[in-house]
Scaffold this motif. Structure first.
Motif, PDB file in Angstrom:
ATOM      1  N   ASN A   1      47.414  32.924  40.756  1.00  0.00           N
ATOM      2  CA  ASN A   1      46.638  33.664  41.739  1.00  0.00           C
ATOM      3  C   ASN A   1      45.472  34.459  41.172  1.00  0.00           C
ATOM      4  O   ASN A   1      44.481  34.684  41.864  1.00  0.00           O
ATOM      5  CB  ASN A   1      47.559  34.622  42.508  1.00  0.00           C
TER       6      ASN A   1
ATOM      7  N   SER B   1      40.532  33.191  43.909  1.00  0.00           N
ATOM      8  CA  SER B   1      39.768  32.794  45.086  1.00  0.00           C
ATOM      9  C   SER B   1      38.348  33.359  45.060  1.00  0.00           C
ATOM     10  O   SER B   1      37.469  32.871  45.777  1.00  0.00           O
ATOM     11  CB  SER B   1      40.485  33.261  46.357  1.00  0.00           C
ATOM     12  N   GLU B   2      38.108  34.395  44.226  1.00  0.00           N
ATOM     13  CA  GLU B   2      36.790  35.009  44.142  1.00  0.00           C
ATOM     14  C   GLU B   2      35.967  34.470  42.957  1.00  0.00           C
ATOM     15  O   GLU B   2      34.822  34.890  42.774  1.00  0.00           O
ATOM     16  CB  GLU B   2      36.930  36.531  43.993  1.00  0.00           C
TER      17      GLU B   2
END
Length: 531
Positions: free
Chosen positions: A478, A495-496
């Motif tokens: 993650n 995700s960034e």
């Protein structure tokens, strides 16, 4: 002419010939032609460079082990698996016969080897492959995937290594850590950085221990206990010799196992003969080899790209009712050793990896090879058994001035000296045992020439355009935890992240010694040596 007969019944001329021949010195052993007299030897041994000039070209070997048929099996980093053969029967292997080529199978990094009967097992980056030479012509003619449940990684430092067959018949092996890899593969079962074992038929497997960093050598002693050597760094304060306790945690990458373990199993001994232990092997109790039956032998790669560092050490391991005790001795100084093994004749063989790029791959100049270390009883007592270490004149004034400079020049901002605290740079506890002052000066003046794997800088570009440069201290499916200059850790959701790349440039500032006098530089080096 009448032949004179001696009282013994032997013709006089024949007796004279026998007497003359008995007075001649014995013939020089053939192996002395290839002796490396430049190697520093500690004990009654001779170091012989194997004259391998036939068959597979030897380039950066990463492994050597005794295998089926009493042959020595070895492997190049580039993927060729071969056996070493003595074609002229002079006691020295001179040919490398190809057993298998992993390139034909799309496999890489063959740093693990073991065998059960005639079946050879090779640990690669993505699986453990089994091979058999059915027709006994020296080349494998059948192979199959034995185990492929590990999280697949393309990172050069993430190997399947240290294969060993246990007393239970299961195959034990190591999956090196992925803690410094910003692009680590998904690992839902938490297998990276652990020791696993597989049943002989490959149908069952178990995770045996966790918290492992970078192990290249494991070995069972005659009592059936498993020892393994783990590298310093990433939370490991020393070059560790560990004893397996099933189901336990050994301290590396604690965040990955947060809440699962209450205690950390410490090493049973800290190796100090050299740094970066690679292969280890127990000498058979029946093999004298200079009185070392039952001793543990350890190959050392040496620090980074210091091409003259490395060697072999031995550890006397004694067991009593209160546990194990250890005593370490040097054997020989040979640079950049990746593995070792005892041969069928009882001699010790070592794999010299040679010069490579940062990822251990071959460079333009092809180097590497093998040495045979032979016990010579005629050398008993003639070589030292300890290294001669030059004592430095470290005055209190020099040490105090050096300590102040360490703070003034901001060294202490990135380097702790207590052996436990993890900052942006390596902890410097014990650095004086690992490097000479000349080597320390070179490390300071040229910080980007040699970078420890776990200290590689990573540049992360976020989707919002922000760029971060630091050292990866933890990664999972993650997020990535990045330690920035100032020892501040930021957690970045994957995700960034738009992209991440490793930067082979040190995070340490250059020109740290600018403006210092020679005496001040000497003071700083004295302080570092005292650590």
């Amino acid at each position: 002419m009448k032949t004179r007969i001696t009282p013994s019944g032997i013709p006089l001329f024949l007796l004279l010939i026998i007497l003359a021949s008995s007075c001649q010195s014995p013939s020089t052993p053939a192996y002395l032609t290839f002796e490396d007299t430049t190697a520093a030897v500690y004990g009654p041994y001779r170091v012989i460079k194997l004259p391998i000039d036939k068959g597979v070209t030897i380039v950066n070997p990463v492994q050597i082990s005794l295998g089926p048929g009493g042959f020595l099996f070895a492997a190049n980093q580039s993927g060729e698996i071969y056996t070493l053969r003595d074609t002229d029967q002079d006691g020295l292997e001179d040919s490398a016969l190809l057993f298998a080529d992993l390139n034909e199978l799309g496999l890489h990094s063959p740093v693990g080897f073991t065998h059960i009967g005639e079946t050879v097992f090779i640990g690669t980056r993505t699986e453990i492959k089994a091979f058999q030479d059915v027709d006994q012509d020296g080349k494998a003619d059948t192979s199959w995937t034995f185990f492929d449940k590990m999280p697949v990684s393309d990172h050069p430092y993430e190997w399947t290594s240290a294969l060993s067959v246990g007393p239970d018949g299961w195959i034990y092996f190591v999956l090196t850590t992925d803690s410094w890899n910003p692009g680590a593969s998904p690992d839902p079962q938490g297998l990276r950085g652990s020791i696993l074992k597989i049943s002989p038929d490959g149908s069952q497997w178990e995770q045996v221990a966790t918290g492992i960093r970078s192990i290249h050598g494991m070995a069972f002693n005659p009592s059936g206990d498993l020892f393994f050597a783990d590298n310093k760094g990433g939370g490991n304060p020393t070059e560790e010799l560990n004893l397996l306790q099933a189901g336990k945690f050994y301290g590396h990458n604690p965040k990955k196992y947060e809440g699962k373990f209450d205690t950390i199993i410490p090493p049973v001994f800290s190796l100090e003969n050299e740094i970066a232990p690679s292969g280890i092997e127990f000498n058979s109790v029946s093999n004298d080899f200079g009185g070392t039956g039952g001793n543990l032998f350890v190959a050392f790669y040496g620090p980074g790209e210091h091409w003259t560092r490395g060697g072999v050490g031995r550890v006397v391991v004694n067991r009593s009712s209160s546990g194990y005790s250890f005593q370490e001795f040097p054997v020989v100084d040979i640079p950049k050793l990746s593995d070792l093994a005892f041969g069928a004749d009882g001699s010790l063989y070592v794999a010299h990896h040679g010069i490579s790029d940062y990822w251990y791959n071959a460079v333009e100049k092809k180097t590497g090879g093998f040495y045979k270390i032979i016990y010579d009883p005629g050398l008993e007592g003639k070589n030292p058994i300890h290294k001669q270490i030059k004592e430095l004149d470290l005055s209190e004034a020099s040490l105090e001035n050096g300590k102040q400079l360490f703070a003034i020049r901001a060294c202490s901002a990135c380097h702790a000296v207590d052996g436990t605290t993890e900052l942006l740079g390596p902890n410097l506890k014990g650095i004086g045992k690992e490097f000479s002052q000349a080597e320390l000066l070179e490390e300071i003046n040229k910080p980007s020439d040699r970078i420890k794997p776990s200290m590689i800088a990573t540049k992360i570009t976020k989707k919002d355009g922000k760029v971060l440069l630091g050292r990866v201290v933890y990664t999972d499916d993650n997020a990535i935890s990045l330690m920035l200059v100032g020892n501040h850790i930021v957690q970045i959701p994957k995700s960034e992240i738009q992209s991440s790349e490793e930067v082979l440039k040190s995070l340490m500032y250059e020109n740290l010694l600018a403006g210092l006098s020679e005496e001040e530089i000497k003071n700083l080096l004295d302080y570092l040596s005292s650590l």
